[in-house]
Write an enzyme that holds these catalytic residues in place. Structure first.
Site, PDB file in Angstrom:
ATOM      1  N   HIS A 205      50.912  33.631  37.467  1.00  0.00           N
ATOM      2  CA  HIS A 205      50.442  34.721  38.335  1.00  0.00           C
ATOM      3  C   HIS A 205      50.672  36.103  37.751  1.00  0.00           C
ATOM      4  O   HIS A 205      49.806  36.969  37.761  1.00  0.00           O
ATOM      5  CB  HIS A 205      51.127  34.632  39.704  1.00  0.00           C
ATOM      6  CG  HIS A 205      50.705  35.714  40.653  1.00  0.00           C
ATOM      7  ND1 HIS A 205      51.317  36.955  40.691  1.00  0.00           N
ATOM      8  CD2 HIS A 205      49.719  35.763  41.586  1.00  0.00           C
ATOM      9  CE1 HIS A 205      50.719  37.706  41.605  1.00  0.00           C
ATOM     10  NE2 HIS A 205      49.751  36.999  42.157  1.00  0.00           N
ATOM     11  N   HIS A 267      43.861  43.583  35.378  1.00  0.00           N
ATOM     12  CA  HIS A 267      44.210  44.987  35.666  1.00  0.00           C
ATOM     13  C   HIS A 267      44.633  45.721  34.376  1.00  0.00           C
ATOM     14  O   HIS A 267      43.926  46.598  33.928  1.00  0.00           O
ATOM     15  CB  HIS A 267      45.305  45.130  36.743  1.00  0.00           C
ATOM     16  CG  HIS A 267      44.997  44.408  38.008  1.00  0.00           C
ATOM     17  ND1 HIS A 267      43.845  44.640  38.721  1.00  0.00           N
ATOM     18  CD2 HIS A 267      45.680  43.438  38.699  1.00  0.00           C
ATOM     19  CE1 HIS A 267      43.829  43.850  39.791  1.00  0.00           C
ATOM     20  NE2 HIS A 267      44.923  43.112  39.801  1.00  0.00           N
ATOM     21  N   ASP A 318      38.506  40.626  42.729  1.00  0.00           N
ATOM     22  CA  ASP A 318      39.896  40.520  43.161  1.00  0.00           C
ATOM     23  C   ASP A 318      40.064  40.296  44.662  1.00  0.00           C
ATOM     24  O   ASP A 318      39.872  39.192  45.142  1.00  0.00           O
ATOM     25  CB  ASP A 318      40.662  41.763  42.664  1.00  0.00           C
ATOM     26  CG  ASP A 318      42.177  41.602  42.745  1.00  0.00           C
ATOM     27  OD1 ASP A 318      42.632  40.551  43.205  1.00  0.00           O
ATOM     28  OD2 ASP A 318      42.909  42.524  42.346  1.00  0.00           O
TER      29      ASP A 318
HETATM   30  C1  NGQ Z   1      47.438  38.672  44.513  1.00  0.00           C
HETATM   31  N1  NGQ Z   1      47.101  41.024  44.394  1.00  0.00           N
HETATM   32  O1  NGQ Z   1      47.751  37.772  43.731  1.00  0.00           O
HETATM   33  O2  NGQ Z   1      46.584  38.546  45.377  1.00  0.00           O
HETATM   34  C2  NGQ Z   1      48.108  40.019  44.328  1.00  0.00           C
HETATM   35  C3  NGQ Z   1      49.144  40.212  45.384  1.00  0.00           C
HETATM   36  C4  NGQ Z   1      51.314  39.350  44.534  1.00  0.00           C
HETATM   37  C5  NGQ Z   1      46.989  41.960  43.459  1.00  0.00           C
HETATM   38  N2  NGQ Z   1      47.850  41.965  42.497  1.00  0.00           N
HETATM   39  C6  NGQ Z   1      50.173  39.115  45.451  1.00  0.00           C
HETATM   40  N3  NGQ Z   1      46.047  42.863  43.536  1.00  0.00           N
HETATM   41  O3  NGQ Z   1      51.264  40.273  43.754  1.00  0.00           O
HETATM   42  O4  NGQ Z   1      52.263  38.598  44.606  1.00  0.00           O
HETATM   43 ZN    ZN Z   2      44.375  39.479  41.655  1.00  0.00          ZN
END
Ligand code: NGQ
Ligand code: ZN
Length: 452
Positions: A205, A267, A318
């Protein structure tokens, strides 16, 4: 066969192009041809874009997080709301939302999607009987819509930098590396039922949701295919990683993983010039998500230095707060103009901004999703979009200005047709299964709203 009055081929614009497609692949592209009876006739044919980064479920909360709360709203307060929302999503919701999102992407002109999928378990965190249950929902949505899916199961093990415990709101995401391996196998099984252009990659992630050892283990076990990771989106994230690992996120990743062409760094907003040049040289794709990056207050990408260094990039939607290909392209350029107080920023030397953005995103997006696509030429997948150059928004433009018109002056409604590996899912601007997919989405939203 497709007959286009004009088409943007790999080596430039051509007139009266007749395109043959077999088993999803372009087998012939003949300019100055004549249309034949039975041909699908379109106005202007372009390679379609890949939408390289999506969390489809977040579409269902679009518009729910734009209310200012006391104190300072931020990416992190948005994230708390998003986590709370996930607790209410059932497999049926997730599939219905994904199908609706994929339909909207196709109607906007995207032929394929990189679904960065981290909702794996039941609310509370217990796995489903099939570990890949929710991956199967995503695969089913791809089947329903015909979109070209690159499914990216996510490794999410920790709640923050330094191997912090998962927070309660992250329980549905969590796997150790071993169970992640099982999950990827189940995801591969689900995607194996889809057409052959669909595939599976992996997505650690972010550096904060994994650890150096776990990341290395997941990469070691990876059988090949795309590797996507969120990186350097927010200043706090950069500071947290620097405090923990002693280097900025992009700097650390480039020094500690074999980042190359099959990687997509999502990003990559906050980079020094040295990081920017090193990332460009790695061959990885920058996964830019301009609308979401604006919506979440991330900041502008270091575009000029990255392009100067020859970096590859593509576009993703996204959070899916809005799904619009034309608006992603202009938001990318406008973020640069607002920062630099300048015009026509995303071009090295001289040239059409729309062309650099569109053709760059077409090639980079295909690379990031592991699709042999991004240009119209023999041997490539038939990932195609047709637009109407006689639309009032475009009618006054020369051929060489059409992509500028698309990026800056038009809405997605100029899209008439979309093919994903030859599957003709959008005709006359409408998805062929629109009524059924939208009805199912409405029903899912009614049930979801009743549970909130
Ligand atoms: C996501 N969103 O994976 O959806 C993330 C938030 C996180 C972005 N980075 C969740 N825009 O960062 O744990
Ligand atoms: Zn994302």
């Amino acid at each position: 066969m497709i007959f286009a009055k004009q088409a943007l081929l790999a080596d430039g614009w051509a007139r009266d192009v007749r395109l043959s497609i077999e088993a999803g692949t372009i087998t012939d592209a003949v300019p100055d041809a004549s249309a034949q009876l039975g041909d699908t006739r379109v106005d202007t044919l372009l390679p379609s874009l890949a939408n390289l980064h999506s969390h489809s479920f977040q579409r269902a909360m679009a518009g729910m997080t734009e209310y200012r709360m006391a104190g300072k709203d931020s990416f992190w307060t948005w994230r708390d709301l998003m986590y709370r929302f996930t607790a209410h999503l059932s497999p049926e919701h997730i599939e219905a939302i994904a199908a609706f999102v994929f339909l909207q992407m196709q109607e906007a002109g995207y032929a394929s999607v990189g679904e960065f999928h981290y909702l794996h378990h039941q609310p509370g965190g217990a796995p489903y009987a099939d570990l890949g249950e929710l991956s199967a929902c995503i695969a089913a949505a791809a089947q329903t819509t015909g979109i070209g899916l690159t499914h990216l199961p996510v490794l999410y093990t920790y709640g923050g930098a330094g191997q912090a415990d998962l927070q309660a709101g992250q329980a549905r995401f969590g796997n150790c590396v071993d169970r992640f391996g099982e999950l990827v196998a189940r995801a591969r099984h689900a995607v194996s039922a889809l057409p052959g252009d669909c595939r599976v990659g992996i997505a650690p992630h972010s550096l904060r949701a994994t650890s150096p050892g776990d990341l290395a283990a997941a990469l070691d076990a990876h059988e090949g295919g795309p590797v996507h990771i969120h990186i350097a989106e927010q200043p706090k994230e950069v500071a947290d990683i620097e405090g923990w690992l002693g280097a900025r996120p992009v700097e650390w990743l480039l020094a500690n993983a074999k980042v190359a062409r099959e990687w997509c760094l999502i990003h990559a907003t906050h980079m020094t010039d040295a990081e920017t040049r090193a990332m460009a040289a790695s061959g990885a794709v920058a996964g830019l998500c301009p609308i979401t990056e604006a919506n979440l207050g991330d900041g502008p990408f270091n575009g000029p230095a990255y392009l100067q260094a020859g970096g590859a990039f593509g576009i993703g939607s996204d959070s899916n707060v809005l799904i619009s290909l034309t608006e992603e392209l202009r938001t990318l350029e406008y973020s640069q103009r607002l920062r630099d107080v300048a015009r026509n920023v995303m071009v090295v030397g001289e040239g059409s901004v729309g062309e650099v953005l569109y053709t760059g995103a077409a090639r980079g997006g295909a690379q990031a999703l592991g699709r042999k696509a991004g240009t119209i030429e023999v041997g490539q997948l038939a990932d195609l979009v047709a637009i109407d150059s006689t639309d009032p928004a475009l009618v006054a433009l020369q051929q060489s200005q059409l992509l500028d018109g698309l990026a800056f002056a038009a809405k997605d409604s100029v899209v008439t047709d979309v093919w994903s590996a030859g599957r003709h899912a959008v005709k006359g601007g409408r998805h062929i299964a629109r009524d059924q997919i939208v009805a199912r989405y409405r029903a899912a939203m009614a049930s979801l709203m009743a549970s909130l």
